[in-house]
Scaffold this motif. Structure first.
Motif, PDB file in Angstrom:
ATOM      1  N   LYS A 163       1.181  -1.261   0.526  1.00  0.00           N
ATOM      2  CA  LYS A 163       0.354   0.083   0.051  1.00  0.00           C
ATOM      3  C   LYS A 163       0.988   1.635  -0.106  1.00  0.00           C
ATOM      4  CE  LYS A 163      -3.687   2.376   2.646  1.00  0.00           C
ATOM      5  NZ  LYS A 163      -4.436   2.240   3.657  1.00  0.00           N
ATOM      6  N   LYS A 164      -0.344   2.461  -0.853  1.00  0.00           N
ATOM      7  CA  LYS A 164       1.501   3.732  -0.729  1.00  0.00           C
ATOM      8  C   LYS A 164       0.687   4.667   0.471  1.00  0.00           C
ATOM      9  CE  LYS A 164       2.207   3.536  -6.059  1.00  0.00           C
ATOM     10  NZ  LYS A 164       3.514   3.711  -5.885  1.00  0.00           N
ATOM     11  N   THR A 165       1.650   5.281   1.336  1.00  0.00           N
ATOM     12  CA  THR A 165       1.281   5.510   2.659  1.00  0.00           C
ATOM     13  C   THR A 165       2.310   7.114   2.344  1.00  0.00           C
ATOM     14  OG1 THR A 165       2.444   5.197   3.757  1.00  0.00           O
ATOM     15  CG2 THR A 165       0.775   3.488   3.101  1.00  0.00           C
ATOM     16  N   ASP A 166       2.355   8.080   3.133  1.00  0.00           N
ATOM     17  CA  ASP A 166       2.861   9.561   3.745  1.00  0.00           C
ATOM     18  C   ASP A 166       4.973   8.339   3.703  1.00  0.00           C
ATOM     19  OD1 ASP A 166       1.115  10.801   3.410  1.00  0.00           O
ATOM     20  OD2 ASP A 166       0.629  10.768   4.462  1.00  0.00           O
ATOM     21  N   LEU A 167       4.660   6.913   3.964  1.00  0.00           N
ATOM     22  CA  LEU A 167       5.712   7.173   4.953  1.00  0.00           C
ATOM     23  C   LEU A 167       6.596   6.583   3.541  1.00  0.00           C
ATOM     24  CD1 LEU A 167       4.670   4.786   7.730  1.00  0.00           C
ATOM     25  CD2 LEU A 167       6.233   6.894   7.382  1.00  0.00           C
ATOM     26  N   GLY A 168       5.813   5.978   2.405  1.00  0.00           N
ATOM     27  CA  GLY A 168       5.963   5.253   0.416  1.00  0.00           C
ATOM     28  C   GLY A 168       5.408   3.538   1.058  1.00  0.00           C
ATOM     29  N   ASP A 169       5.867   2.892   0.378  1.00  0.00           N
ATOM     30  CA  ASP A 169       5.833   1.671  -0.123  1.00  0.00           C
ATOM     31  C   ASP A 169       4.953   0.662   1.036  1.00  0.00           C
ATOM     32  OD1 ASP A 169       5.094   2.558  -2.440  1.00  0.00           O
ATOM     33  OD2 ASP A 169       6.136   1.145  -3.613  1.00  0.00           O
ATOM     34  N   ILE A 170       4.376   0.430   1.721  1.00  0.00           N
ATOM     35  CA  ILE A 170       4.196  -0.953   2.974  1.00  0.00           C
ATOM     36  C   ILE A 170       3.812  -1.722   3.025  1.00  0.00           C
ATOM     37  CG2 ILE A 170       4.700   1.532   4.655  1.00  0.00           C
ATOM     38  CD1 ILE A 170       1.681   1.082   5.699  1.00  0.00           C
ATOM     39  N   VAL A 171       4.191  -2.520   3.462  1.00  0.00           N
ATOM     40  CA  VAL A 171       3.115  -4.162   3.543  1.00  0.00           C
ATOM     41  C   VAL A 171       2.304  -4.172   4.183  1.00  0.00           C
ATOM     42  CG1 VAL A 171       3.479  -7.074   3.934  1.00  0.00           C
ATOM     43  CG2 VAL A 171       5.581  -5.293   2.678  1.00  0.00           C
ATOM     44  N   VAL A 172       1.397  -4.285   3.685  1.00  0.00           N
ATOM     45  CA  VAL A 172      -0.319  -4.597   4.559  1.00  0.00           C
ATOM     46  C   VAL A 172      -0.703  -5.846   5.107  1.00  0.00           C
ATOM     47  CG1 VAL A 172      -0.918  -2.369   4.710  1.00  0.00           C
ATOM     48  CG2 VAL A 172      -1.986  -3.869   2.433  1.00  0.00           C
ATOM     49  N   ASP A 173      -1.650  -6.482   5.674  1.00  0.00           N
ATOM     50  CA  ASP A 173      -2.218  -7.914   5.748  1.00  0.00           C
ATOM     51  C   ASP A 173      -3.273  -8.331   4.869  1.00  0.00           C
ATOM     52  OD1 ASP A 173      -4.028  -7.407   7.201  1.00  0.00           O
ATOM     53  OD2 ASP A 173      -3.592  -8.210   8.996  1.00  0.00           O
ATOM     54  N   ARG A 174      -4.176  -9.611   4.274  1.00  0.00           N
ATOM     55  CA  ARG A 174      -5.660  -9.590   4.248  1.00  0.00           C
ATOM     56  C   ARG A 174      -6.661  -8.674   4.475  1.00  0.00           C
ATOM     57  NH1 ARG A 174      -6.490 -14.095   2.559  1.00  0.00           N
ATOM     58  NH2 ARG A 174      -4.460 -14.990   3.032  1.00  0.00           N
ATOM     59  N   ASN A 175      -6.601  -7.965   5.603  1.00  0.00           N
ATOM     60  CA  ASN A 175      -7.184  -7.355   6.172  1.00  0.00           C
ATOM     61  C   ASN A 175      -6.837  -6.054   5.263  1.00  0.00           C
ATOM     62  OD1 ASN A 175      -9.256  -9.357   7.252  1.00  0.00           O
ATOM     63  ND2 ASN A 175      -7.476  -9.528   9.033  1.00  0.00           N
ATOM     64  N   GLY A 176      -6.041  -5.418   5.403  1.00  0.00           N
ATOM     65  CA  GLY A 176      -5.499  -4.168   4.950  1.00  0.00           C
ATOM     66  C   GLY A 176      -5.006  -2.931   5.418  1.00  0.00           C
ATOM     67  N   MET A 177      -4.602  -3.872   7.096  1.00  0.00           N
ATOM     68  CA  MET A 177      -3.622  -3.123   8.180  1.00  0.00           C
ATOM     69  C   MET A 177      -2.219  -3.596   8.137  1.00  0.00           C
ATOM     70  SD  MET A 177      -6.471  -3.043   9.686  1.00  0.00           S
ATOM     71  CE  MET A 177      -5.437  -2.886  11.995  1.00  0.00           C
ATOM     72  N   THR A 178      -1.387  -2.220   8.749  1.00  0.00           N
ATOM     73  CA  THR A 178      -0.067  -2.307   8.343  1.00  0.00           C
ATOM     74  C   THR A 178       0.905  -3.550   8.836  1.00  0.00           C
ATOM     75  OG1 THR A 178      -0.355  -0.038   8.421  1.00  0.00           O
ATOM     76  CG2 THR A 178       2.022  -1.250   9.324  1.00  0.00           C
ATOM     77  N   VAL A 179       1.745  -3.938   8.543  1.00  0.00           N
ATOM     78  CA  VAL A 179       2.708  -5.032   8.992  1.00  0.00           C
ATOM     79  C   VAL A 179       4.208  -4.461   9.610  1.00  0.00           C
ATOM     80  CG1 VAL A 179       4.143  -7.256   8.509  1.00  0.00           C
ATOM     81  CG2 VAL A 179       1.241  -6.761   7.408  1.00  0.00           C
ATOM     82  N   TYR A 180       4.707  -4.776  11.003  1.00  0.00           N
ATOM     83  CA  TYR A 180       5.435  -4.499  11.240  1.00  0.00           C
ATOM     84  C   TYR A 180       6.726  -5.305  11.594  1.00  0.00           C
ATOM     85  CZ  TYR A 180       2.694  -0.407  12.518  1.00  0.00           C
ATOM     86  OH  TYR A 180       1.509   0.516  12.640  1.00  0.00           O
ATOM     87  N   ARG A 181       7.934  -4.102  11.917  1.00  0.00           N
ATOM     88  CA  ARG A 181       9.115  -5.184  12.123  1.00  0.00           C
ATOM     89  C   ARG A 181       9.951  -4.800  13.664  1.00  0.00           C
ATOM     90  NH1 ARG A 181      14.383  -4.980   8.639  1.00  0.00           N
ATOM     91  NH2 ARG A 181      15.017  -5.322  10.523  1.00  0.00           N
ATOM     92  N   PHE A 182      10.525  -5.914  14.225  1.00  0.00           N
ATOM     93  CA  PHE A 182      10.730  -4.911  15.526  1.00  0.00           C
ATOM     94  C   PHE A 182      12.240  -5.638  15.271  1.00  0.00           C
ATOM     95  CE2 PHE A 182      10.786  -6.804  20.069  1.00  0.00           C
ATOM     96  CZ  PHE A 182      11.421  -5.680  20.290  1.00  0.00           C
ATOM     97  N   MET A 183      13.002  -4.781  15.624  1.00  0.00           N
ATOM     98  CA  MET A 183      14.469  -4.143  15.547  1.00  0.00           C
ATOM     99  C   MET A 183      15.380  -5.600  15.767  1.00  0.00           C
ATOM    100  SD  MET A 183      14.408  -2.099  12.984  1.00  0.00           S
ATOM    101  CE  MET A 183      15.812  -1.568  13.366  1.00  0.00           C
ATOM    102  N   LYS A 184      14.743  -5.882  17.387  1.00  0.00           N
ATOM    103  CA  LYS A 184      15.405  -6.497  18.177  1.00  0.00           C
ATOM    104  C   LYS A 184      15.106  -7.991  17.554  1.00  0.00           C
ATOM    105  CE  LYS A 184      15.139  -4.440  21.957  1.00  0.00           C
ATOM    106  NZ  LYS A 184      14.466  -4.148  23.622  1.00  0.00           N
ATOM    107  N   ASP A 185      14.391  -8.635  16.470  1.00  0.00           N
ATOM    108  CA  ASP A 185      14.305  -9.523  16.198  1.00  0.00           C
ATOM    109  C   ASP A 185      15.883 -10.251  15.129  1.00  0.00           C
ATOM    110  OD1 ASP A 185      11.861 -10.030  17.170  1.00  0.00           O
ATOM    111  OD2 ASP A 185      10.986 -10.243  15.445  1.00  0.00           O
ATOM    112  N   ARG A 186      15.735 -10.860  14.691  1.00  0.00           N
ATOM    113  CA  ARG A 186      16.703 -11.424  13.777  1.00  0.00           C
ATOM    114  C   ARG A 186      15.979 -11.878  12.679  1.00  0.00           C
ATOM    115  NH1 ARG A 186      19.991 -16.295  16.581  1.00  0.00           N
ATOM    116  NH2 ARG A 186      19.109 -18.329  15.802  1.00  0.00           N
TER     117      ARG A 186
END
Length: 315
Positions: free
Chosen positions: A201-224
């Motif tokens: 999805k195109k947003t003010d942040l740029g292109d981001i990934v959303v799930d099948r419900n259109g909800m924003t998907v996130y990453r956790f910087m402490k993951d690997r």
């Protein structure tokens, strides 16, 4: 013999790690894990009766309420649940799926499920039903049934529970007889037909990934992500940041296929990754397009189509 056994064990373990590492470097992924039955086949008639003599929602053949019967009478505060196959589904306060019947009418409201039908598809009482988060109070109403009782309606459609849904989150009634369907919060039939499991999805942040419900998907910087995906979000963290369930890579749109796969967390939950990075949604996002999780704690960021954290400080 001991040396040989140990060598074989170490070789097997190394092969397992190598297999996952290789998967992270290939354009492949894991198929979606089916969580619920959304294509139930009709049994006798259109009611889905199993012929067991069940007397209603969790009741036995003698009419004695089963464990869930008492709790299933009043709906309480209606809620919205996210189903991997159906999207947003309306539930009662106990998490049981609510259904509508194609032979009923919404304008004017009319229930046609009586007698044997009502023993398998129990009418939800209008009394005690309230609108929770994501549910419009204006859509709630009632209809007087043939026996004089008041049944809850949503957008005019009479509301039911299904006898075979014995636990919260089940959707065994979906599609029964080609006439019974889980309710969406707006009273329509819950459906995710033709919607991709992950998309861009195109947003003010740029292109981001959303799930099948259109909800924003996130990453956790402490993951690997390398050499194998690993999530540092456990326990209470997962209540705020639910892990995205596996989706079929073939059913995604615009997301980089390399490293698009799932892995099994230590708690047994299967989680999707983008470029091998574990992905999540945020409980603070209430509507599609919300970005309330962006930058939280300086460790949570929306995900770009190639798996990078959007807007994160340069490392």
């Amino acid at each position: 013999m001991k040396t040989s056994w140990r060598s074989a064990s170490l070789a097997a373990a190394a092969a397992a790690v190598l297999a996952l590492t290789t998967a992270c470097g290939q354009e492949s992924g894991s198929p979606a894990a089916g969580s619920q039955n959304v294509g139930a086949t009709a049994a006798a008639g259109d009611y889905g009766s199993d012929g067991s003599g069940s007397n209603g929602y969790g009741a036995d053949s003698n009419g004695t309420p089963g464990a869930s019967a008492a709790a299933s009478q009043k709906a309480g505060e209606l809620a919205v649940a996210a189903d991997a196959k159906l999207g947003k589904v309306l539930t009662d306060s106990a998490g049981h799926t609510l259904y509508r019947f194609d032979e009923d009418t919404a304008n004017p409201p009319k229930s046609t499920c009586d007698d044997a039908c009502a023993k398998t598809w129990t009418p939800v009482p209008a009394d005690g039903a309230t609108a929770g988060t994501g549910v419009s109070k204006a859509l709630l109403g009632e209809v007087t049934r043939s026996d004089g009782t008041k049944q809850l309606t949503v957008a005019g459609w009479p509301v039911y529970r299904y006898v075979k849904d014995t636990e919260a989150g089940q959707t065994e009634g979906q599609g029964v007889g080609g006439k019974w369907f889980a309710l969406a919060p707006d009273g329509k039939k819950a459906s995710l037909a033709d919607l991709p499991g992950l998309s861009v999805k195109k947003t003010d942040l740029g292109d981001i990934v959303v799930d099948r419900n259109g909800m924003t998907v996130y990453r956790f910087m402490k993951d690997r992500a390398w050499p194998t995906p690993k999530s540092a979000c456990t326990g209470a963290c997962l209540e705020k940041w639910p892990a995205v369930a596996p989706v079929d890579p073939a059913g995604t749109k615009g997301v980089k296929k390399k490293g698009l796969m799932s892995f099994t967390r230590p708690d047994g939950v299967k989680q999707m990754t983008v470029n091998c990075w574990p992905i999540y949604t945020f409980s603070g996002d209430k509507q599609p397009g919300d970005l309330n999780g962006q930058g939280v704690g300086g460790t949570w960021y929306a995900v770009s189509p190639d798996g990078k954290p959007v807007g994160a400080p340069a490392e």
